[in-house]
Write a protein that holds these residues in place. Sequence first.
Motif, PDB file in Angstrom:
ATOM      1  N   ASN A 125      40.377  44.716  41.689  1.00  0.00           N
ATOM      2  CA  ASN A 125      39.380  45.084  42.696  1.00  0.00           C
ATOM      3  C   ASN A 125      39.839  46.400  43.341  1.00  0.00           C
TER       4      ASN A 125
ATOM      5  N   GLU B 232      42.876  40.948  43.007  1.00  0.00           N
ATOM      6  CA  GLU B 232      42.288  40.494  41.739  1.00  0.00           C
ATOM      7  C   GLU B 232      40.775  40.446  41.890  1.00  0.00           C
ATOM      8  N   MET B 233      40.058  41.066  40.966  1.00  0.00           N
ATOM      9  CA  MET B 233      38.597  41.081  41.032  1.00  0.00           C
ATOM     10  C   MET B 233      38.064  39.672  40.763  1.00  0.00           C
ATOM     11  N   ARG B 234      37.406  39.138  41.766  1.00  0.00           N
ATOM     12  CA  ARG B 234      36.832  37.805  41.583  1.00  0.00           C
ATOM     13  C   ARG B 234      35.313  37.920  41.628  1.00  0.00           C
ATOM     14  N   ASP B 235      34.634  36.891  41.143  1.00  0.00           N
ATOM     15  CA  ASP B 235      33.169  36.928  41.056  1.00  0.00           C
ATOM     16  C   ASP B 235      32.533  37.163  42.421  1.00  0.00           C
ATOM     17  N   ASP B 236      33.152  36.595  43.510  1.00  0.00           N
ATOM     18  CA  ASP B 236      32.524  36.724  44.822  1.00  0.00           C
ATOM     19  C   ASP B 236      32.600  38.149  45.388  1.00  0.00           C
TER      20      ASP B 236
ATOM     21  N   LEU C  66      31.714  40.719  43.466  1.00  0.00           N
ATOM     22  CA  LEU C  66      30.775  41.531  42.680  1.00  0.00           C
ATOM     23  C   LEU C  66      29.451  41.689  43.391  1.00  0.00           C
TER      24      LEU C  66
ATOM     25  N   SER D 154      43.327  39.902  47.706  1.00  0.00           N
ATOM     26  CA  SER D 154      42.015  40.386  47.247  1.00  0.00           C
ATOM     27  C   SER D 154      42.134  41.397  46.104  1.00  0.00           C
TER      28      SER D 154
END
Length: 416
Positions: free
Chosen positions: A395, A410-414, A416, A408
């Motif tokens: 991210n 790590e790019m997580r779906d929430d 996007l 935060s």
Amino acid sequence: MPQSTKKTCVIIGAGHAGSVLAVQLRKEGWTDRIVLIGEEAHLPYHRPPLSKDLLAGEKEVAGIALRGQAAYDAAEVEMRLGERVERVIPELRTLRLSSGEELVYDALALCTGASVRHIELGDGLDGVHYLRTADDAMAIRTDMRPGGKAVVVGGGYIGLEVASVLARKGMHVTLLERAGRILERVTSPVISEYFTALHQDNGVDIVTDAVVTGIGGEGRVSSVLCEDGSEYAADLVVIGVGVNPESTLAEEAGLQVGNGIVVDEYTRTSVAEVYAAGDCTWHPSALYGRQLRLESVQNALDQARVAAANIAGREVKYEALPWFWSDQYDIKLQIAGLPIDYDHFVIRGDRLNRDGRGFAVFYFRGEKMVAADCVDRSAEFLVCKKLIGKQLPVNMQALADEAWGPDSFEMRDDFL
Ligand code: FAD
């Protein structure tokens, strides 16, 4: 008399890798004989304190042992300390010790580490030192004098750590680096600049582009001379200009050797039943797509565990992420991955303000994070180890913006 059916695994080199390999091999279920041979007389010990707490007199040699004798006894590891292996003859599965004794092996592990690079100046003068062993560190300790003049040759991590201890002990320290900046071989200009300023704040003179051509004195060292004619008075000189892998034994035995003993991802050398682990290896890295030779505790320990598993009959690949640390003054640098082949970087925190909050530099090749240098930023280091090791999507918004915590990154779906 029935012949003994017991097999023998011989491990050459009783350092970080050798010690772990021996004990781990027993844990892996090897029920036969394990012999650990080491040239140094001490029980295997932690090497990092040699340029840190041990040099500073905050620890003694007995206090840095990797494990006590009881642990080797419990694992039934036969310790042969103070003995050097002179030759390995793979065709006969035999090795020869300096005492002339011969040992037959079924499996062999080379954990011979590395030895310091000599510059062949000042040889034989009192007060001129290299640093690889506990005995070296104790000899430097004996020569440290508050108010005395010390010259450190080499601005890599070991030279810088030594400079920080000598400065803290009240010596006037000059550090001579041949390249245009300290740490040039191992990190970015951002980190080099930070550590240059840190040392200068602590009274160390850092001289770059300094090519040492002479170390003079009568009986005892008194000066260091550089190519440009500059001369530095010295009561103590510590030379830290890198190491060479200890691969002579392997080379003479006909094993394939490059920048170290060539091993595959299973820690197998080019000769059957001969393995290698630690600083002496030239090993493949799937993550970086190249052969690597690492000088780190992480590599020695993780590779030794993999070698133990494979010697015991399992099939385990060495795929660990490289990581490293360095302590200078009260600053801890932690490095996840290798800052090589990067095309851009992102900085988090204020690197100019040494307010104790630290900062981090994240290195990228395209969108892939390849390394992180974390100065007093342990939380960032731990997250980056995972991101780099598992090649997770990053991210980018969170990296430089301190309003986002390291959790935060790590790019997580929430997001996007
Ligand atoms: P070694 O620990 O070097 O052990 C090899 C052993 O094999 C030696 O005892 C040697 O005498 C023996 N040997 C070699 N040939 C023979 C032979 N023919 N017969 C018998 N014995 C033999 N790493 C970090 O990750 N963080 C740090 O902060 C850090 N600081 C360091 C500070 C210093 C001063 C030094 C010297 C190293 C530091 N390192 C650090 C590096 C780390 O200590 C090494 O990467 C690690 O010790 C490698 O372990 P090894 O078992 O491969 O080799």
